[in-house]
Motif scaffolding. Structure first.
Motif, mmCIF file in Angstrom:
data_model
loop_
_atom_site.group_PDB
_atom_site.id
_atom_site.type_symbol
_atom_site.label_atom_id
_atom_site.label_comp_id
_atom_site.label_asym_id
_atom_site.label_seq_id
_atom_site.Cartn_x
_atom_site.Cartn_y
_atom_site.Cartn_z
ATOM 1 N N TYR A 23 30.954 97.859 34.727
ATOM 2 C CA TYR A 23 32.185 97.161 34.371
ATOM 3 C C TYR A 23 33.216 98.107 33.755
ATOM 4 O O TYR A 23 34.398 97.798 33.735
ATOM 5 N N HIS A 24 32.754 99.210 33.177
ATOM 6 C CA HIS A 24 33.659 100.183 32.550
ATOM 7 C C HIS A 24 33.177 101.579 32.915
ATOM 8 O O HIS A 24 32.094 101.743 33.470
ATOM 9 N N GLU A 54 44.770 89.150 32.553
ATOM 10 C CA GLU A 54 43.693 90.098 32.859
ATOM 11 C C GLU A 54 42.990 89.676 34.136
ATOM 12 O O GLU A 54 42.616 88.512 34.293
ATOM 13 N N GLY A 56 39.670 89.886 35.699
ATOM 14 C CA GLY A 56 38.276 90.192 35.412
ATOM 15 C C GLY A 56 37.967 90.179 33.925
ATOM 16 O O GLY A 56 38.053 91.208 33.253
ATOM 17 N N GLY A 58 35.018 89.656 32.546
ATOM 18 C CA GLY A 58 33.805 90.483 32.434
ATOM 19 C C GLY A 58 33.092 90.330 31.113
ATOM 20 O O GLY A 58 32.699 89.241 30.709
ATOM 21 N N THR A 59 32.947 91.449 30.394
ATOM 22 C CA THR A 59 32.240 91.452 29.117
ATOM 23 C C THR A 59 33.088 90.878 27.995
ATOM 24 O O THR A 59 32.580 90.639 26.894
ATOM 25 N N ASN A 62 38.014 93.978 26.895
ATOM 26 C CA ASN A 62 39.485 94.151 26.877
ATOM 27 C C ASN A 62 40.133 93.071 26.017
ATOM 28 O O ASN A 62 41.086 93.328 25.288
ATOM 29 N N GLU A 83 38.095 85.018 35.872
ATOM 30 C CA GLU A 83 36.728 85.519 36.093
ATOM 31 C C GLU A 83 36.016 84.600 37.067
ATOM 32 O O GLU A 83 35.874 83.405 36.812
ATOM 33 N N ASP A 128 39.180 82.396 41.326
ATOM 34 C CA ASP A 128 39.153 83.519 42.255
ATOM 35 C C ASP A 128 40.565 84.091 42.358
ATOM 36 O O ASP A 128 41.497 83.372 42.736
ATOM 37 N N LEU A 129 40.704 85.347 42.044
ATOM 38 C CA LEU A 129 42.027 85.988 42.137
ATOM 39 C C LEU A 129 42.643 85.773 43.518
ATOM 40 O O LEU A 129 43.860 85.649 43.651
ATOM 41 N N ASP A 144 41.876 94.973 36.187
ATOM 42 C CA ASP A 144 40.554 95.561 35.920
ATOM 43 C C ASP A 144 39.505 95.008 36.884
ATOM 44 O O ASP A 144 38.425 94.577 36.479
ATOM 45 N N GLN A 151 35.174 96.566 46.238
ATOM 46 C CA GLN A 151 35.885 95.284 46.390
ATOM 47 C C GLN A 151 37.289 95.532 46.958
ATOM 48 O O GLN A 151 38.301 95.239 46.288
HETATM 49 C C1 LIG Z 1 35.454 95.876 36.184
HETATM 50 S S1 LIG Z 1 34.911 94.260 35.772
HETATM 51 C C2 LIG Z 1 36.009 93.742 34.479
HETATM 52 C C3 LIG Z 1 35.667 94.243 33.116
HETATM 53 C C4 LIG Z 1 36.331 93.448 32.024
HETATM 54 N N1 LIG Z 1 37.769 93.529 32.048
HETATM 55 C C5 LIG Z 1 35.760 93.778 30.671
HETATM 56 O O1 LIG Z 1 36.533 94.058 29.728
HETATM 57 O O2 LIG Z 1 34.529 93.727 30.560
HETATM 58 C C6 LIG Z 1 35.584 93.283 37.141
HETATM 59 C C7 LIG Z 1 35.436 91.802 36.918
HETATM 60 O O3 LIG Z 1 36.093 91.076 37.975
HETATM 61 C C8 LIG Z 1 35.305 89.949 38.295
HETATM 62 N N2 LIG Z 1 35.653 89.487 39.662
HETATM 63 C C9 LIG Z 1 35.157 89.935 40.832
HETATM 64 N N3 LIG Z 1 35.750 89.307 41.873
HETATM 65 C C10 LIG Z 1 36.659 88.447 41.341
HETATM 66 C C11 LIG Z 1 37.586 87.524 41.911
HETATM 67 N N4 LIG Z 1 37.697 87.388 43.246
HETATM 68 N N5 LIG Z 1 38.360 86.796 41.079
HETATM 69 C C12 LIG Z 1 38.242 86.944 39.729
HETATM 70 N N6 LIG Z 1 37.384 87.810 39.130
HETATM 71 C C13 LIG Z 1 36.597 88.557 39.922
HETATM 72 C C14 LIG Z 1 33.901 90.463 38.157
HETATM 73 O O4 LIG Z 1 32.953 89.419 38.036
HETATM 74 C C15 LIG Z 1 33.999 91.330 36.908
HETATM 75 O O5 LIG Z 1 33.761 90.588 35.740
#
Ligand SMILES: C[S@@+](CC[C@H](N)C(=O)[O-])C[C@H]1O[C@@H](n2cnc3c(N)ncnc32)[C@H](O)[C@@H]1O
Length: 212
Positions: A23-24, A54, A56, A58-59, A62, A83, A128-129, A144, A151
């Motif tokens: 993730y980072h 933001e 994602g 994720g954790t 951010n 997310e 979903d973005l 992020d 992807q």
């Molecule tokens: C690099 S990680 C983000 C890390 C996060 N910003 C953090 O501070 O931990 C990318 C994130 O995007 C999410 N993700 C993947 N595909 C996505 C989608 N289509 N729409 C929204 N989120 C998505 C993943 O599940 C993941 O949590």
């Protein structure tokens, strides 16, 4: 589908088995988040109240670092985060430190704007973005997503055009990715894009896109 991992600055991140990527940056999760998103994004936009999007959650790192900065600056901050695959409770517990700060961001309801502190409103969207719309415009976008290598559908012209449409004039979008074709895709969506020095260790450059 996740695993907690220690990064070089002593902070933790998660390895996604679904996307086969961390993730980072392994060179330092906190260093990367602070440098790429908080300093080059959040703090680069002047003025008072600020709205952040933001990609994602994720954790939640951010979000937590931005909350801490908002408190320090006494800056009213609306933080919307998307997310699609929230991490599970066991992983959140493993990531959390004793103060429970990160955990407190994970337990708040989805799909509602919730005041975490007088300076920080968090709106988590399980969306979903690639299929979502935005009700407001943003001053800062933390882009992020996982990398274009794993992807590619997150780094397209259509996605950057939708980010551009969701941003105010003068707003900035930052990302840890510095690939030339990503920069050109951002430019074709209308952004003016600059390359900046990346975090102290690891990635040498990053991108900041500005809606002029
Ligand atoms: C690099 S990680 C983000 C890390 C996060 N910003 C953090 O501070 O931990 C990318 C994130 O995007 C999410 N993700 C993947 N595909 C996505 C989608 N289509 N729409 C929204 N989120 C998505 C993943 O599940 C993941 O949590």
């Amino acid at each position: 589908m996740t695993n907690v991992a220690l990064t070089a600055d002593g902070s933790k991140t998660v390895y996604s088995r679904r996307f086969e990527e961390h993730y980072h940056s392994k060179f330092g999760a906190v260093n990367e988040s602070k440098h790429v998103f908080v300093e080059a994004g959040y703090m680069a936009v002047s003025g008072g109240a600020v709205s952040v999007l933001e990609i994602g959650f994720g954790t939640g790192l951010n979000a937590l670092l931005t909350l801490q900065q908002a408190e320090k600056m006494r800056r009213c901050t609306y933080y919307e985060t998307l997310e699609l695959y929230p991490i599970d409770n066991a992983t959140v517990s493993e990531l959390s430190s004793d103060d429970g700060a990160l955990q407190s961001l994970h337990v708040v309801e989805w799909e509602q704007a919730i005041e975490i502190t007088p300076y920080f409103v968090l709106h988590k969207r399980k969306s979903d973005l690639l299929h979502c719309t935005f009700d407001r415009k943003f001053d800062v976008v933390y882009f992020d997503a996982f990398s274009p290598a794993v992807q590619p559908e997150m780094w397209t012209f259509d996605v950057f055009a939708s980010m551009y449409a969701a941003m105010n004039i003068g707003a900035v979008l930052t990302t840890y990715c510095a690939k030339g074709d990503v920069r050109r895709t951002m430019q074709s969506a209308g952004f003016s894009v600059e390359r900046l020095k990346g975090p102290p260790a690891g990635k040498r450059e990053m991108l900041r896109a500005i809606k002029m």
